[in-house]
Design a protein around this motif. Structure first.
Motif, PDB file in Angstrom:
ATOM      1  N   ILE A 258      71.926  68.073   8.072  1.00 40.62           N
ATOM      2  CA  ILE A 258      71.150  69.761   7.649  1.00 40.62           C
ATOM      3  C   ILE A 258      71.815  70.760   8.774  1.00 40.62           C
ATOM      4  CG2 ILE A 258      69.484  71.035   7.705  1.00 40.62           C
ATOM      5  CD1 ILE A 258      67.552  68.803   7.305  1.00 40.62           C
TER       6      ILE A 258
ATOM      7  N   GLN B 209      70.953  74.922   4.015  1.00 39.44           N
ATOM      8  CA  GLN B 209      69.947  73.928   3.948  1.00 39.44           C
ATOM      9  C   GLN B 209      68.981  73.831   3.793  1.00 39.44           C
ATOM     10  OE1 GLN B 209      73.108  71.824   6.053  1.00 39.44           O
ATOM     11  NE2 GLN B 209      73.991  71.013   4.109  1.00 39.44           N
TER      12      GLN B 209
ATOM     13  N   CYS C 288      65.483  72.963   1.952  1.00 41.13           N
ATOM     14  CA  CYS C 288      64.332  71.785   2.506  1.00 41.13           C
ATOM     15  C   CYS C 288      62.347  72.549   2.477  1.00 41.13           C
ATOM     16  CB  CYS C 288      65.226  71.175   3.694  1.00 41.13           C
ATOM     17  SG  CYS C 288      66.589  70.222   4.269  1.00 41.13           S
TER      18      CYS C 288
END
Length: 218
Positions: free
Chosen positions: A153, A158, A162
């Motif tokens: 990450i 990203q 998540c």
């Protein structure tokens, strides 16, 4: 003791472009409040000295140092590997690294887990193909405790993906360790983390102990 959310930094002195104390201080100045001290291969005296320094840097800002494995300071927060020990120690805050549903099923009194690898990463070889956001979402739904996404990450996008998959935060290593400007990197990732409500994506979470139905008292 409330568990980690938002952005969590894992240390790795071998890949860090600066001494860990300088790097963590830069991150804390940018808003970082959670750090996991790894460095398991350091001699005990050196690891103890490093833990003292990092804990002081975080404490000044109201942050928390979690220690991977036995804490040389006997502190209240540790992060365990998937391999053990089982049962976990009875401390105010205990986390564990997990990678699949089998490992999640072994949890007992842990307060949170990391799930990895979400994306390809140098630091997590041998754990099978990356989960991706869809795989992360599936395991978050299976987890009895709050989840931190980990592995590869490195961008705000990203982080957003998540948390939208249900993680309460992300744990990063290389993105900050290898950054030319760690403070700027931390600030960008924190900003992304603050824009998403993981509770909305994954259902209610009590980060002080567990999801509803799991006792967090010790």
């Amino acid at each position: 003791m409330a568990g980690p959310t938002g952005l969590v930094l894992l240390t790795d002195r071998r890949s860090a472009r600066r001494p860990l104390t300088e790097l963590v201080r830069a991150g804390v100045d940018a808003g970082l409040r959670w750090v996991v001290l790894r460095e398991r291969d350091l001699p005990a005296a050196e690891r103890l000295a490093l833990a003292v320094e990092l804990r002081a840097i975080l404490a000044d800002a109201g942050g928390t140092l979690l220690v991977a494995g036995p804490d040389p300071l006997g502190g209240p927060a540790v992060h365990l590997t998937a391999a053990g020990p089982y049962p976990p120690p009875r401390l105010p805050l205990v986390g564990r690294s997990c990678h699949d549903a089998v490992e999640l099923a072994r949890l007992s009194t842990e307060d949170y887990v990391t799930l990895s690898p979400v994306h390809p990463t140098r630091s997590k070889p041998g754990y099978g193909p990356p989960l991706g956001p869809a795989g992360l979402r599936d395991l978050v739904r299976r987890s009895p405790v709050p989840v931190l996404a980990l592995g590869g990450i490195s961008s705000p996008a990203q982080v957003t993906a998540c948390l939208a998959a249900g993680a309460v935060g992300v744990a990063v290593l290389g993105a900050v360790m290898r950054a030319d400007d760690p403070a700027t990197t931390v600030a960008a990732l924190l900003t992304a983390a603050e824009k998403v409500s993981p509770a909305t994506a994954a259902g209610p979470v009590d980060v002080a102990g567990s999801r509803p139905g799991r006792g967090g008292a010790r």
